[in-house]
Design an enzyme around this catalytic site. Sequence first.
Site, PDB file in Angstrom:
ATOM      1  N   ASN A 140       0.854  -1.176   0.000  1.00 53.00           N
ATOM      2  CA  ASN A 140       0.000   0.000   0.000  1.00 53.00           C
ATOM      3  C   ASN A 140       0.895   1.232   0.000  1.00 53.00           C
ATOM      4  O   ASN A 140       1.792   1.358   0.824  1.00 53.00           O
ATOM      5  CB  ASN A 140      -0.906  -0.019   1.236  1.00 53.00           C
ATOM      6  CG  ASN A 140      -1.908   1.103   1.211  1.00 53.00           C
ATOM      7  OD1 ASN A 140      -1.540   2.269   1.185  1.00 53.00           O
ATOM      8  ND2 ASN A 140      -3.178   0.752   1.223  1.00 53.00           N
ATOM      9  N   HIS A 159      -3.091  -0.013  -3.424  1.00 55.10           N
ATOM     10  CA  HIS A 159      -3.186  -0.945  -2.305  1.00 55.10           C
ATOM     11  C   HIS A 159      -2.132  -2.024  -2.526  1.00 55.10           C
ATOM     12  O   HIS A 159      -1.533  -2.113  -3.598  1.00 55.10           O
ATOM     13  CB  HIS A 159      -4.576  -1.562  -2.251  1.00 55.10           C
ATOM     14  CG  HIS A 159      -5.625  -0.591  -1.818  1.00 55.10           C
ATOM     15  ND1 HIS A 159      -6.863  -0.987  -1.382  1.00 55.10           N
ATOM     16  CD2 HIS A 159      -5.628   0.764  -1.747  1.00 55.10           C
ATOM     17  CE1 HIS A 159      -7.587   0.072  -1.056  1.00 55.10           C
ATOM     18  NE2 HIS A 159      -6.863   1.147  -1.273  1.00 55.10           N
ATOM     19  N   CYS A 185     -10.137  -4.064  -4.084  1.00 52.57           N
ATOM     20  CA  CYS A 185      -9.269  -5.168  -4.497  1.00 52.57           C
ATOM     21  C   CYS A 185     -10.074  -6.429  -4.804  1.00 52.57           C
ATOM     22  O   CYS A 185      -9.678  -7.237  -5.644  1.00 52.57           O
ATOM     23  CB  CYS A 185      -8.212  -5.419  -3.435  1.00 52.57           C
ATOM     24  SG  CYS A 185      -7.084  -3.995  -3.261  1.00 52.57           S
ATOM     25  N   GLU A 224      -2.419  -5.156  -3.055  1.00 51.89           N
ATOM     26  CA  GLU A 224      -2.792  -6.046  -4.157  1.00 51.89           C
ATOM     27  C   GLU A 224      -2.644  -5.359  -5.512  1.00 51.89           C
ATOM     28  O   GLU A 224      -2.128  -5.949  -6.465  1.00 51.89           O
ATOM     29  CB  GLU A 224      -4.249  -6.522  -3.994  1.00 51.89           C
ATOM     30  CG  GLU A 224      -4.518  -7.291  -2.714  1.00 51.89           C
ATOM     31  CD  GLU A 224      -4.961  -6.425  -1.544  1.00 51.89           C
ATOM     32  OE1 GLU A 224      -5.619  -6.976  -0.644  1.00 51.89           O
ATOM     33  OE2 GLU A 224      -4.659  -5.207  -1.512  1.00 51.89           O
ATOM     34  N   CYS A 257     -10.021  -5.484   0.402  1.00 51.03           N
ATOM     35  CA  CYS A 257     -11.138  -4.548   0.494  1.00 51.03           C
ATOM     36  C   CYS A 257     -12.026  -4.748  -0.746  1.00 51.03           C
ATOM     37  O   CYS A 257     -11.713  -5.525  -1.635  1.00 51.03           O
ATOM     38  CB  CYS A 257     -10.602  -3.115   0.556  1.00 51.03           C
ATOM     39  SG  CYS A 257      -9.829  -2.575  -0.998  1.00 51.03           S
TER      40      CYS A 257
END
Length: 159
Positions: free
Chosen positions: A54, A65, A95, A67, A92
């Site tokens: 992140n 983020h 993602c 990911e 989240c």
Amino acid sequence: MEPLISPAVSPVLDAHGMLAVALEQARLGFAEGGVPVGGAIFRTDGTLLGVGRNRLVQEGNCSLHGETDAFRAAGRHPTWHDTILVTTLAPCWYCTGLIYQFRFRQVIVGDSVNAQGGMPWLREQGIDIVDLRSQECIDLIAKFQRTRPDLWKECIGEV
């Protein structure tokens, strides 16, 4: 900009070994003053395609983020169906959309205690989720949530 990583192959790398790669990214992000969420993408044969963390604070970019940063670093691939996305924290909703759209073979999660994100929905959609409940991941984000609730809320869009 991160230096390009050369793909590494480790046929003996298991889910915990893959999570260790993402956890190192989370620790780097935390040391940089950012949100401690890391990600990594591997082929199912153990080839590391990309890592990320992140970078909300570091780059001033709320779309980076763990990911999505790993996804960007992994580069272009005609399909993601033979890949494993590893994240230190349950993805989240942002993602979750990435995971669903590109249909990763599997998602390995380090912490689903401090956040659930879209994990239940992804399971309903047939995405294979491996929840390792890593105490290191759980402790890292819990500490961050306690010490930087303002930044945590900004990261998840609750400001």
